[in-house]
Design a protein around this motif. Structure first.
Motif, PDB file in Angstrom:
ATOM      1  N   PRO A  12       2.699  -8.731  -3.852  1.00  0.00           N
ATOM      2  CA  PRO A  12       2.759  -7.702  -2.874  1.00  0.00           C
ATOM      3  C   PRO A  12       1.454  -6.749  -2.806  1.00  0.00           C
ATOM      4  O   PRO A  12       1.146  -6.442  -3.866  1.00  0.00           O
ATOM      5  CB  PRO A  12       3.949  -6.913  -3.169  1.00  0.00           C
ATOM      6  CG  PRO A  12       4.889  -7.507  -3.955  1.00  0.00           C
ATOM      7  CD  PRO A  12       3.710  -8.569  -4.728  1.00  0.00           C
ATOM      8  N   GLU A  54      -0.240  -3.316  -0.721  1.00  0.00           N
ATOM      9  CA  GLU A  54      -0.094  -2.425   0.312  1.00  0.00           C
ATOM     10  C   GLU A  54      -1.241  -1.718   0.856  1.00  0.00           C
ATOM     11  O   GLU A  54      -2.113  -1.181   0.219  1.00  0.00           O
ATOM     12  CB  GLU A  54       0.911  -1.377  -0.261  1.00  0.00           C
ATOM     13  CG  GLU A  54       1.473  -0.180   0.398  1.00  0.00           C
ATOM     14  CD  GLU A  54       2.075   1.120   0.029  1.00  0.00           C
ATOM     15  OE1 GLU A  54       2.830   1.591   0.602  1.00  0.00           O
ATOM     16  OE2 GLU A  54       2.265   1.297  -1.246  1.00  0.00           O
ATOM     17  N   THR A  60       1.845  -6.851   2.765  1.00  0.00           N
ATOM     18  CA  THR A  60       3.165  -6.817   2.816  1.00  0.00           C
ATOM     19  C   THR A  60       3.825  -5.480   3.306  1.00  0.00           C
ATOM     20  O   THR A  60       4.866  -5.408   3.940  1.00  0.00           O
ATOM     21  CB  THR A  60       4.150  -7.119   1.398  1.00  0.00           C
ATOM     22  OG1 THR A  60       3.473  -5.978   0.514  1.00  0.00           O
ATOM     23  CG2 THR A  60       3.433  -8.577   0.916  1.00  0.00           C
ATOM     24  N   SER A  61       2.917  -4.422   3.321  1.00  0.00           N
ATOM     25  CA  SER A  61       3.291  -3.274   3.988  1.00  0.00           C
ATOM     26  C   SER A  61       2.266  -2.216   4.233  1.00  0.00           C
ATOM     27  O   SER A  61       1.229  -2.376   3.815  1.00  0.00           O
ATOM     28  CB  SER A  61       4.609  -2.525   2.829  1.00  0.00           C
ATOM     29  OG  SER A  61       3.776  -2.172   1.738  1.00  0.00           O
ATOM     30  N   LEU A  92       4.815  -5.280  10.206  1.00  0.00           N
ATOM     31  CA  LEU A  92       5.071  -5.091   8.847  1.00  0.00           C
ATOM     32  C   LEU A  92       5.726  -3.692   8.625  1.00  0.00           C
ATOM     33  O   LEU A  92       5.695  -2.897   9.569  1.00  0.00           O
ATOM     34  CB  LEU A  92       3.888  -4.872   8.045  1.00  0.00           C
ATOM     35  CG  LEU A  92       3.017  -6.267   8.149  1.00  0.00           C
ATOM     36  CD1 LEU A  92       1.403  -5.935   7.357  1.00  0.00           C
ATOM     37  CD2 LEU A  92       3.448  -7.243   7.259  1.00  0.00           C
TER      38      LEU A  92
END
Length: 436
Positions: A53, A55, A153-154, A288
């Motif tokens: 992941p 960010e 992912t975010s 997202l």
């Protein structure tokens, strides 16, 4: 050093690698350079791979926006890419004001050209001035670019530098970041910025400053931010619960300045607050998870980890995940400056607003366009050498190339090789070399 972005054979993003690993892949012929800025490789023999992941974090500012990519690894959170994105809002504002002045001047002289248009144009819902909207477009553009280079992912974004609504009404409850150590933190930082980090009464600097009520609470003063200022301990104790008019009756100039300053808001803070919803809506379009945080928490996280002040470091410290994030000492940010995609103005004007140059010629000359990053290897003549930088094209085929050592004029297009096409941004590397 920055990590190197990696794409597989189908141009799908993989996890970035160390520069040493990138050199190994290039030397073995397993990869090729896909993009120079930010530096990206494309693999020739691999499709797919394991990813972790990542960010994407933004710290939007009035003049500069910090960008950070934080990897969520088993060993913890670590930043893999940082950049400072410099906006061109002030230049846009200046150009629009200049154009408006020229047109107004022509109309006042009763010369020809278009008549005045007042309220005959309707603005769309959510309209923002071009100088502010350019900031939104810059953030959206870089979010889209980075999403194509690394598996994001975010997204976490700092929506406001100071949450002025919470400061106006500090009794608002059920706000998590107002509890505990962070309580009152944003109010103090806002006041320090607003009053120039000096005592409002005597102008003392680099001394402990305290929050002070302009209108004493004992005489009906509130805790709202417009009734607060900062003062040194000596002035704070000397004023006590006296009214400001009584305390400064022998200093009418200072009294007038303080009363005027209490009504002013931070210009940069206002610009960030105005664009926060537009930036939020633009980032939500990526599908997202997007979280929003305030600048008070960002600075709290940064100071707790004893990181220096910088926009990209602030971006890494945004939100809950910014409480414990590792920033390698060798990582140097990429400085990106928005320069636009050229001008729509057909010709330049003189001081009176009338054309002084001929109309534009073709935009592309010999396959090159102003703003391209080129490498020119001159093999003969007075300008023998290698030049890498931004090119400015001419219809004659004799170009100008801007490098870290200045601008070299009269380089033939035959010696030039394009490294990267113009994309509306210029880049500043670690050694302070401008690359456009």
């Amino acid at each position: 050093m920055q990590r190197v972005f990696v794409l597989d054979l189908e141009k799908k993003p993989l996890m970035p690698c160390h520069p040493a690993r990138a050199r190994e892949l290039l030397n073995k012929g397993r990869a090729a350079v896909y993009k120079r800025y930010p530096f990206t490789l494309i693999l020739k023999d691999k499709i797919g791979g394991d990813v972790q992941p990542v960010e994407l974090k933004f710290d939007p500012g009035s003049k500069t926006t910090g960008i950070a990519l934080v990897g969520h690894f088993e060993r913890g959170l670590e930043i893999v890419f940082g950049a400072n994105l410099n906006h061109r809002g002030q230049k846009i504002k200046k150009d629009l004001e200049s154009r408006r002045a020229n047109r107004r001047g022509r109309r006042n002289r009763k010369t020809r050209y278009r008549p005045a248009r007042f309220n005959n144009r309707r603005r769309t819902e959510g309209w923002l001035p071009p100088s502010l909207m350019s900031r939104v477009f810059n953030v959206e553009t870089w979010a889209k670019r980075l999403q194509g280079l690394i598996p994001i992912t975010s997204i976490a974004v700092e929506t406001v530098r100071f949450d002025t609504q919470k400061m106006q009404n500090p009794e608002v409850s059920d706000v998590e970041y107002q509890q505990g150590e962070l309580a009152g933190y944003e109010v103090r930082e806002y006041l320090l910025e607003k009053w120039g980090r000096q005592c409002a009464y005597c102008g003392a600097e680099k001394v402990p400053l305290e929050i002070e009520h302009i209108q004493p609470k004992s005489k009906g003063g509130s805790n709202r931010v417009f009734n607060l200022t900062i003062a040194c301990r000596k002035c704070n104790q000397k004023k006590g619960n006296r009214s400001i008019e009584d305390f400064l009756k022998r200093k009418p100039t200072v009294l007038k300045r303080i009363k005027a300053q209490t009504k002013k808001s931070l210009k940069d803070t206002a610009a960030v607050n105005v664009t926060r919803y537009a930036i939020g809506n633009a980032l939500k379009q990526f599908g997202l998870p997007v979280t929003f945080w305030s600048g008070g928490r960002t600075k709290f996280n940064r100071t707790q980890q004893k990181y220096p002040k910088d926009h990209w470091i602030d971006a890494a410290c945004v939100g809950e995940t910014g409480e414990h994030v590792l920033i390698p000492k060798t990582l140097k940010p990429l400085s990106v400056t928005a320069v636009g995609h050229g001008s729509r103005q057909m010709c330049r004007v003189d001081q009176y607003g009338f054309p002084r140059t001929t109309a534009k010629k073709q935009k592309v000359v010999k396959g090159f366009q102003t703003g391209d990053i080129v490498k020119a290897v001159v093999t003969r003549g007075k300008k023998i050498g290698t030049y890498i930088g931004r090119v400015a094209v001419r219809a004659s085929g004799s170009f100008n190339i801007s490098t870290k050592n200045g601008t070299t004029q009269g380089i033939s297009w035959k010696y030039c090789q394009r490294i990267q096409a113009v994309d509306g941004y210029s880049y500043l590397t670690e050694d302070r070399q401008f690359l456009h």
